[in-house]
Write a protein that holds these residues in place. Structure first.
Motif, PDB file in Angstrom:
ATOM      1  N   LYS A  11       0.995  -1.205   0.257  1.00  0.00           N
ATOM      2  CA  LYS A  11       0.221  -0.084  -0.034  1.00  0.00           C
ATOM      3  C   LYS A  11       0.806   1.023   0.066  1.00  0.00           C
ATOM      4  CE  LYS A  11      -3.726  -2.424   2.445  1.00  0.00           C
ATOM      5  NZ  LYS A  11      -4.522  -2.559   3.901  1.00  0.00           N
ATOM      6  N   LEU A  12       0.775   2.035  -1.079  1.00  0.00           N
ATOM      7  CA  LEU A  12       1.924   2.993  -1.227  1.00  0.00           C
ATOM      8  C   LEU A  12       0.790   4.095  -1.797  1.00  0.00           C
ATOM      9  CD1 LEU A  12       4.817   3.338  -0.760  1.00  0.00           C
ATOM     10  CD2 LEU A  12       5.434   2.651  -3.050  1.00  0.00           C
ATOM     11  N   SER A  13       0.661   5.084  -1.012  1.00  0.00           N
ATOM     12  CA  SER A  13      -0.228   6.364  -1.242  1.00  0.00           C
ATOM     13  C   SER A  13       0.777   7.094  -2.161  1.00  0.00           C
ATOM     14  CB  SER A  13      -0.858   6.853  -0.469  1.00  0.00           C
ATOM     15  OG  SER A  13      -0.019   7.542   0.619  1.00  0.00           O
ATOM     16  N   TYR A  14       0.064   8.041  -2.707  1.00  0.00           N
ATOM     17  CA  TYR A  14       0.796   9.363  -3.470  1.00  0.00           C
ATOM     18  C   TYR A  14       1.446  10.062  -2.331  1.00  0.00           C
ATOM     19  CZ  TYR A  14      -1.534   8.543  -8.066  1.00  0.00           C
ATOM     20  OH  TYR A  14      -2.067   8.026  -9.176  1.00  0.00           O
ATOM     21  N   LYS A  15       0.879  10.413  -1.334  1.00  0.00           N
ATOM     22  CA  LYS A  15       1.453  11.160  -0.053  1.00  0.00           C
ATOM     23  C   LYS A  15       2.660  10.678   0.393  1.00  0.00           C
ATOM     24  CE  LYS A  15      -0.044  13.402   4.069  1.00  0.00           C
ATOM     25  NZ  LYS A  15      -0.956  13.623   4.966  1.00  0.00           N
ATOM     26  N   LEU A  16       2.530   9.280   0.473  1.00  0.00           N
ATOM     27  CA  LEU A  16       3.602   8.606   1.206  1.00  0.00           C
ATOM     28  C   LEU A  16       4.934   8.737   0.244  1.00  0.00           C
ATOM     29  CD1 LEU A  16       4.944   7.059   3.496  1.00  0.00           C
ATOM     30  CD2 LEU A  16       3.994   4.931   2.419  1.00  0.00           C
ATOM     31  N   ILE A  17       4.636   8.363  -1.101  1.00  0.00           N
ATOM     32  CA  ILE A  17       5.731   8.489  -2.205  1.00  0.00           C
ATOM     33  C   ILE A  17       6.260   9.897  -2.026  1.00  0.00           C
ATOM     34  CG2 ILE A  17       6.053   8.210  -4.776  1.00  0.00           C
ATOM     35  CD1 ILE A  17       3.764   6.244  -4.782  1.00  0.00           C
ATOM     36  N   ALA A  18       5.452  10.847  -2.127  1.00  0.00           N
ATOM     37  CA  ALA A  18       5.976  12.109  -2.109  1.00  0.00           C
ATOM     38  C   ALA A  18       6.913  12.396  -0.645  1.00  0.00           C
ATOM     39  CB  ALA A  18       4.655  13.026  -1.938  1.00  0.00           C
ATOM     40  N   THR A  19       6.377  11.700   0.348  1.00  0.00           N
ATOM     41  CA  THR A  19       7.261  11.921   1.749  1.00  0.00           C
ATOM     42  C   THR A  19       8.699  11.409   1.438  1.00  0.00           C
ATOM     43  OG1 THR A  19       5.313  12.130   3.116  1.00  0.00           O
ATOM     44  CG2 THR A  19       7.211  11.573   4.195  1.00  0.00           C
ATOM     45  N   ILE A  20       8.752  10.271   0.780  1.00  0.00           N
ATOM     46  CA  ILE A  20       9.704   9.431   0.798  1.00  0.00           C
ATOM     47  C   ILE A  20      10.671  10.196  -0.339  1.00  0.00           C
ATOM     48  CG2 ILE A  20      10.854   7.304  -0.041  1.00  0.00           C
ATOM     49  CD1 ILE A  20       8.104   5.849   0.744  1.00  0.00           C
ATOM     50  N   THR A  21      10.158  10.550  -1.135  1.00  0.00           N
ATOM     51  CA  THR A  21      11.036  11.294  -2.277  1.00  0.00           C
ATOM     52  C   THR A  21      11.141  12.675  -2.080  1.00  0.00           C
ATOM     53  OG1 THR A  21       9.154  11.578  -3.808  1.00  0.00           O
ATOM     54  CG2 THR A  21      10.415   9.557  -4.069  1.00  0.00           C
ATOM     55  N   GLY A  22      10.662  13.447  -0.984  1.00  0.00           N
ATOM     56  CA  GLY A  22      10.975  14.741  -0.966  1.00  0.00           C
ATOM     57  C   GLY A  22      10.095  15.697  -1.970  1.00  0.00           C
ATOM     58  N   SER A  23       8.952  15.192  -2.186  1.00  0.00           N
ATOM     59  CA  SER A  23       8.284  15.975  -3.266  1.00  0.00           C
ATOM     60  C   SER A  23       6.736  16.217  -2.870  1.00  0.00           C
ATOM     61  CB  SER A  23       7.971  14.733  -4.504  1.00  0.00           C
ATOM     62  OG  SER A  23       7.432  15.471  -5.543  1.00  0.00           O
ATOM     63  N   THR A  24       5.933  16.365  -3.679  1.00  0.00           N
ATOM     64  CA  THR A  24       4.587  16.946  -3.407  1.00  0.00           C
ATOM     65  C   THR A  24       3.631  15.806  -3.921  1.00  0.00           C
ATOM     66  OG1 THR A  24       4.085  18.053  -5.500  1.00  0.00           O
ATOM     67  CG2 THR A  24       5.110  19.470  -3.421  1.00  0.00           C
ATOM     68  N   ARG A  25       2.469  15.863  -3.371  1.00  0.00           N
ATOM     69  CA  ARG A  25       1.478  14.659  -3.911  1.00  0.00           C
ATOM     70  C   ARG A  25       1.071  14.962  -5.374  1.00  0.00           C
ATOM     71  NH1 ARG A  25      -3.091  13.728  -5.517  1.00  0.00           N
ATOM     72  NH2 ARG A  25      -4.382  11.966  -5.048  1.00  0.00           N
ATOM     73  N   ASN A  26       0.911  16.195  -5.927  1.00  0.00           N
ATOM     74  CA  ASN A  26       0.698  16.739  -7.180  1.00  0.00           C
ATOM     75  C   ASN A  26       1.760  16.123  -8.107  1.00  0.00           C
ATOM     76  OD1 ASN A  26      -1.743  17.621  -6.358  1.00  0.00           O
ATOM     77  ND2 ASN A  26      -0.957  19.626  -6.339  1.00  0.00           N
TER      78      ASN A  26
END
Length: 184
Positions: free
Chosen positions: A130-145
């Motif tokens: 389970k990998l939400s856009y928000k979690l991917i953004a947190t891990i990669t230092g990005s934004t959800r958009n």
């Protein structure tokens, strides 16, 4: 949450988690990908002051054993034996930061996850996480958009198929070469 005054030992019996540093200003930094066999102990040095604690985000159902610090001496030999069996149960996520490009960080994250949880299915790899856009953004230092835009682009290029319950990588070799061939 793991705070500086917590001296217990935690053993991940089964699962995959992201280890985040949660700072007092509510900023979050993903430091490690930890999974089955990882032992969390003595993460903070005694006598020092810290402006962060650790937060653990499970990517799959995860099970943890907690050993109170008062009983550490009773289990020390068993823990050492367990450590020797499960030596590689942690991946440092700082390797993502060698990429300036967010798309390359996301692709690198997917490649790291393939090592741990990828299973073959019809010439594809399935990541059952389970990998939400928000979690991917947190891990990669990005934004959800930004993450949403990049994932949609990867789907349009038939590199991956994304759902919140799993990710299918259609061809790992194309995913790997995609990092050097395309820029956003």
């Amino acid at each position: 949450m793991l705070y500086p005054d917590d001296h217990n030992i935690y053993i991940i019996i089964q699962g995959i988690m992201i280890q985040n540093k949660l700072f007092s200003n509510h900023e979050k930094f993903s430091s490690d990908l930890i999974y089955t066999g990882h032992i969390i102990q003595e993460i903070f040095q005694k006598g020092r002051s810290y402006n962060y604690c650790y937060e653990f985000t499970p990517l799959v159902n995860s099970y943890i054993i907690s050993i109170p610090h008062q009983l550490n001496h009773l289990y020390r030999h068993h823990i050492q034996t367990y450590c020797n069996i499960h030596k590689s149960s942690q991946i440092n996520l700082l390797s993502l930061w060698i990429h300036k490009n967010i798309r390359n960080r996301i692709l690198h994250l997917f490649l790291l996850l393939c090592e741990i949880t990828g299973r073959s299915y019809n010439k594809s790899l399935i990541l059952d996480i389970k990998l939400s856009y928000k979690l991917i953004a947190t891990i990669t230092g990005s934004t959800r958009n930004t993450v949403s835009h990049i994932i949609k682009q990867l789907e349009n290029d038939h590199i991956i198929q994304y759902t919140q319950k799993y990710i299918i990588i259609h061809n790992i070799f194309i995913l790997n070469t995609y990092t050097s061939n395309r820029m956003i």
